[in-house]
Design an enzyme around this catalytic site. Structure first.
Site, PDB file in Angstrom:
ATOM      1  NE  ARG A  33      43.681  -8.078   1.549  1.00  0.00           N
ATOM      2  CZ  ARG A  33      42.323  -8.466   1.949  1.00  0.00           C
ATOM      3  NH1 ARG A  33      42.041  -7.720   2.863  1.00  0.00           N
ATOM      4  NH2 ARG A  33      41.559  -9.336   1.329  1.00  0.00           N
ATOM      5  CG  HIS A 104      41.278   7.589   4.178  1.00  0.00           C
ATOM      6  ND1 HIS A 104      41.899   8.615   3.996  1.00  0.00           N
ATOM      7  CD2 HIS A 104      41.753   7.114   5.249  1.00  0.00           C
ATOM      8  CE1 HIS A 104      42.747   9.009   5.031  1.00  0.00           C
ATOM      9  NE2 HIS A 104      42.431   8.069   5.638  1.00  0.00           N
TER      10      HIS A 104
HETATM   11  P1  5GP Z   1      44.367   8.241   8.203  1.00  0.00           P
HETATM   12  O1  5GP Z   1      45.447   8.178   9.314  1.00  0.00           O
HETATM   13  O2  5GP Z   1      44.717   9.181   7.287  1.00  0.00           O
HETATM   14  O3  5GP Z   1      42.830   8.212   8.666  1.00  0.00           O
HETATM   15  O4  5GP Z   1      44.547   6.821   7.340  1.00  0.00           O
HETATM   16  C1  5GP Z   1      45.684   6.588   6.482  1.00  0.00           C
HETATM   17  C2  5GP Z   1      45.752   4.987   6.421  1.00  0.00           C
HETATM   18  O5  5GP Z   1      46.387   5.006   5.100  1.00  0.00           O
HETATM   19  C3  5GP Z   1      46.395   4.454   7.538  1.00  0.00           C
HETATM   20  O6  5GP Z   1      45.623   3.598   8.076  1.00  0.00           O
HETATM   21  C4  5GP Z   1      47.892   4.166   6.814  1.00  0.00           C
HETATM   22  O7  5GP Z   1      48.254   2.625   7.322  1.00  0.00           O
HETATM   23  C5  5GP Z   1      47.352   3.863   5.408  1.00  0.00           C
HETATM   24  N1  5GP Z   1      48.448   4.038   4.514  1.00  0.00           N
HETATM   25  C6  5GP Z   1      49.547   5.108   4.291  1.00  0.00           C
HETATM   26  N2  5GP Z   1      50.175   4.787   3.382  1.00  0.00           N
HETATM   27  C7  5GP Z   1      49.783   3.761   2.732  1.00  0.00           C
HETATM   28  C8  5GP Z   1      50.317   2.792   1.404  1.00  0.00           C
HETATM   29  O8  5GP Z   1      51.219   3.329   0.970  1.00  0.00           O
HETATM   30  N3  5GP Z   1      49.567   1.924   1.267  1.00  0.00           N
HETATM   31  C9  5GP Z   1      48.579   1.405   1.651  1.00  0.00           C
HETATM   32  N4  5GP Z   1      47.888   0.362   1.131  1.00  0.00           N
HETATM   33  N5  5GP Z   1      48.050   2.057   3.021  1.00  0.00           N
HETATM   34  C10 5GP Z   1      48.576   3.315   3.316  1.00  0.00           C
END
Ligand code: 5GP
Ligand code: ZN
Length: 118
Positions: A33, A104
């Site tokens: 999540r 991701h």
């Molecule tokens: P991006 O911005 O790189 O596409 O997505 C990274 C995602 O990872 C974001 O939606 C953010 O909320 C999530 N995220 C960042 N740090 C953590 C964490 O420590 N745990 C979890 N479960 N999600 C995280």
């Protein structure tokens, strides 16, 4: 053994060093999540191998990256939102909003999602 990066947040989640609510695991990927959910269901699906961005995907990673979509399909079926619909998105680098540099797929469902995204 998958390649890993000791400084990477998602590699730390894979190693169990940082807790996460893991909802799916396969040989090649896990899903957990998102800590800051943008929809009623917001999961992050990651490969077990550290790959920083889409630009770093190698030809030999094709099956691994495909397995992220298989994970999305299986989760959607298991959680009952496959027919209603859902979105998967992968951001690449800063202009697209990537903040964690381990590729991701975001899996979002449970509300109407507008298009185009912001
Ligand atoms: P991006 O911005 O790189 O596409 O997505 C990274 C995602 O990872 C974001 O939606 C953010 O909320 C999530 N995220 C960042 N740090 C953590 C964490 O420590 N745990 C979890 N479960 N999600 C995280
Ligand atoms: Zn990583």
């Amino acid at each position: 053994m998958w390649e890993s990066n000791p400084d990477c947040l998602f590699c730390k989640i894979l190693a169990g060093e940082i807790p996460a609510e893991i909802v799916y695991e396969s040989d090649s990927a896990i899903a957990f999540r998102d800590i800051n959910p943008q929809a009623p269901t917001h999961l992050v699906i990651i490969p077990r191998k550290h790959i920083a961005t889409i630009n770093d995907i190698e030809t030999g990673d094709n099956a691994l990256v495909g397995s992220l979509y298989s994970a999305a399909r299986d989760i959607a079926a298991a959680d009952g939102f496959a027919d209603d619909g859902y979105r998967v998105v992968m951001n690449c680098n800063e202009a697209a909003g990537q903040t964690v540099f381990h590729i991701h797929l975001h899996l979002l469902s449970g509300r109407s999602l507008s298009w185009p995204p912001g």
